[in-house]
Structures are given as C-alpha cells and as structure tokens.
Design a protein around this motif. Structure first.
Motif: not given
Length: 123
Positions: A27-30, A76-89, A96-104
C-alpha cells in the motif's frame, strides 16, 4: 496491491449506500484510489478518485454533490458514500489503485483492481 470492495446491495431511489474498499499488500506504493462503475451493456466509467496521502477528491459530474469519497490510510480503506441514489446509478462498482500516473480519471491510469460489487437502485 490487493483490493476488496464491499457494501453493495439493493436500495430504493433516493436512498443511500456506502461502499468500502480495503487495500492490502504494498500500500506504500499507492498514489491514488478510484471508483468506477459499469452498467449492463455500457463501458466502465469513472465515478470518483482520491489521492492517498492528501485525500484530495475528484468526482464525475453526474455524482458531484451526491457521492463522497474518503480514505483512511491507517486502516488502508477507501469509502464511497452514495446519497440520493437514482436508478441510473445501478451498476457494478469497482475500486482501483494507481501509482502516480495520469490524472486518475481514466481506468488506464490504474494498475490494480478489486472485484466489483453490485449496486441496484430500484423500488
């Protein structure tokens, strides 16, 4: 780096759901973490990202203001809180995890992927 996402399920429109992604291994490489989703018959799309050390988030336009991503780099956790959910969600959500590449903001920027977790928004 190994990633394990959890927290998907069935929720009614307007409801909330919280996804979590646990990282293990080197995880130190993230540099950053991202959330993507793929609905049936569509391509995988960017949802949100966050830098691992600074905790700087970035969101796709259609989730801005409804979704919030956060990280705990002690647990070493990442959360995604999703509110006001819609059918299209409705989609399979991936972390996913990345190194220091691209915009993310593109899936090509990410070297490591967890298995997806299904989110269904339906009444």
């Amino acid at each position: 780096v190994q990633l394990q996402a959890s927290g998907g399920g069935l929720v009614q429109p307007g409801g909330s759901l919280r996804l979590s992604c646990a990282a293990s291994g080197r995880t130190s490489s993230i540099y950053g973490m991202g959330w993507f989703r793929q609905a049936t018959g569509t391509e995988r799309e960017f949802v949100a990202s966050i830098t691992w050390r600074g905790g700087v988030p970035y969101y796709a336009d259609d989730v801005e203001g409804r979704f919030t991503t956060s990280r705990d780099n002690v647990k070493n956790t990442v959360d995604l809180q999703m509110n006001a959910l819609k059918a299209e969600d409705t989609a399979v959500y991936y972390c996913a995890a990345r190194h220091a590449t691209g915009s993310g903001h593109a899936d090509a920027d990410y070297a490591y992927w967890g298995k997806g977790t299904l989110v269904t928004v339906s009444s």
